[in-house]
Design an enzyme around this catalytic site. Structure first.
Site, PDB file in Angstrom:
ATOM      1  N   SER A   1       0.788  -1.453  -0.427  1.00 39.69           N
ATOM      2  CA  SER A   1       0.013   0.196   0.342  1.00 39.69           C
ATOM      3  C   SER A   1       0.911   1.198   0.334  1.00 39.69           C
ATOM      4  CB  SER A   1      -0.717  -0.151   1.009  1.00 39.69           C
ATOM      5  OG  SER A   1      -0.123  -0.886   1.983  1.00 39.69           O
TER       6      SER A   1
ATOM      7  N   HIS B   1      -0.310   6.366   6.180  1.00 44.92           N
ATOM      8  CA  HIS B   1       0.277   6.358   4.992  1.00 44.92           C
ATOM      9  C   HIS B   1       0.312   7.168   4.244  1.00 44.92           C
ATOM     10  CE1 HIS B   1      -2.269   1.996   5.271  1.00 44.92           C
ATOM     11  NE2 HIS B   1      -0.382   1.583   3.933  1.00 44.92           N
TER      12      HIS B   1
END
Length: 290
Positions: free
Chosen positions: A41, A265
């Site tokens: 990811s 993230h």
């Protein structure tokens, strides 16, 4: 624990700058050939506008660092098979995701591939669960070090166990694409070195140094495996200093996001920064455009 070295190991295993002849030839080869992006990811860029590719649940963004690098280099072909939640196992085995499967990522690497970027290892160690566990533990002891006590030395053991898996992936990449320039992309800085920002980022103040050392150890391992595996290393950690989850100009989102991206993230700025670093290693100028 020492920080990841600033110098980047070239394809021949020697240290090289971003402006030497090796970098220039690598840039030219990438622009003329085939670029394949592999990863999890932190490569795919979940929830950064705009999603593209299949399967949908891989959550690849057209503004992740591979897409930005490809936009600058304009290779003859570009394939991004990165997928959220991918592990090293998903390099050689299909990954089951919602509404489908992502192909074994190594299947995209062919003999005519000239550039491969690889961002992997965090999910093998269980990074997402570590973050959630530490956040939960911090609720009862925001000024203590509950996560440090909970994990002890087990995270270092997990990193050591993942090293051989990363090495195997690099060996497979070179076997499939013997003439490709291969770059291992590290993980960006998530937390400051000493002082956190609880409750905005729910990590106990005493656990901040522990988790920062953990991430540095992870990146050090990736840099070492890149060196041993005849690959370059892209130091995303050093690039993101002063842009961690506690920063006002964050490149990595916290659990409570302020920019479009998955929690914990990189956001679009973070992806831009990693792309710029990849391009610098290849001897190309920074990304331009939207």
């Amino acid at each position: 624990m020492a920080l990841v070295p600033t110098l980047v190991a070239g394809g021949s295993g020697r240290a090289c700058s971003a402006t030497d002849a090796t970098g220039a030839s690598a840039r030219e080869a990438a622009a003329a050939g085939r670029y394949v992006a592999l990863g999890d990811s932190f490569t795919a860029g979940p929830l950064i506008p705009h999603r593209h590719g299949t399967p949908i649940a891989c959550l690849r963004s057209d503004h992740n660092y591979p897409s930005l690098v490809a936009r600058m280099l304009q290779p003859a072909s570009f394939t991004d098979v990165s997928c959220s939640a991918a592990t090293t196992e998903n390099m050689s085995r299909a990954q089951s995701v919602l509404f489908g499967k992502n192909i074994p990522q190594l299947d995209a690497v062919t003999r005519d591939t000239t550039l491969v970027t690889l961002g992997i290892g965090g999910n093998d160690i269980g990074y997402s669960r570590i973050v959630l566990t530490c956040a939960t533990l911090s609720l009862a002891s925001p000024h203590g070090a509950p996560c440090t006590r909970y994990y002890g030395s087990t995270l270092d053991q997990r990193i050591s166990a993942t090293a051989s898996k990363v090495a195997a992936v690099l060996h497979a990449v070179h076997a499939r694409a013997p003439h490709a320039r291969v770059l291992v992309v590290g993980y960006p800085r998530m937390l400051p070195a000493r002082t956190g920002c609880w409750p905005n980022v729910p990590t106990a103040s005493g656990d901040i140094p522990f988790l920062d050392r953990f991430e540095r150890h992870l990146n050090t391992m990736l840099a070492e495996e890149a060196r041993r595996g005849d690959a370059g290393f892209v130091d995303a950690y050093r690039t993101a200093q002063r842009h961690d989850m506690c920063s006002t100009d964050r490149w990595v989102e916290g659990i409570l996001i302020t920019n479009p991206a998955a929690p914990v993230h990189p956001n679009a700025k973070g992806m831009q920064a990693v792309a710029d670093r990849v391009l610098a290693v290849l001897g190309a100028s920074r990304v331009t455009g939207d």
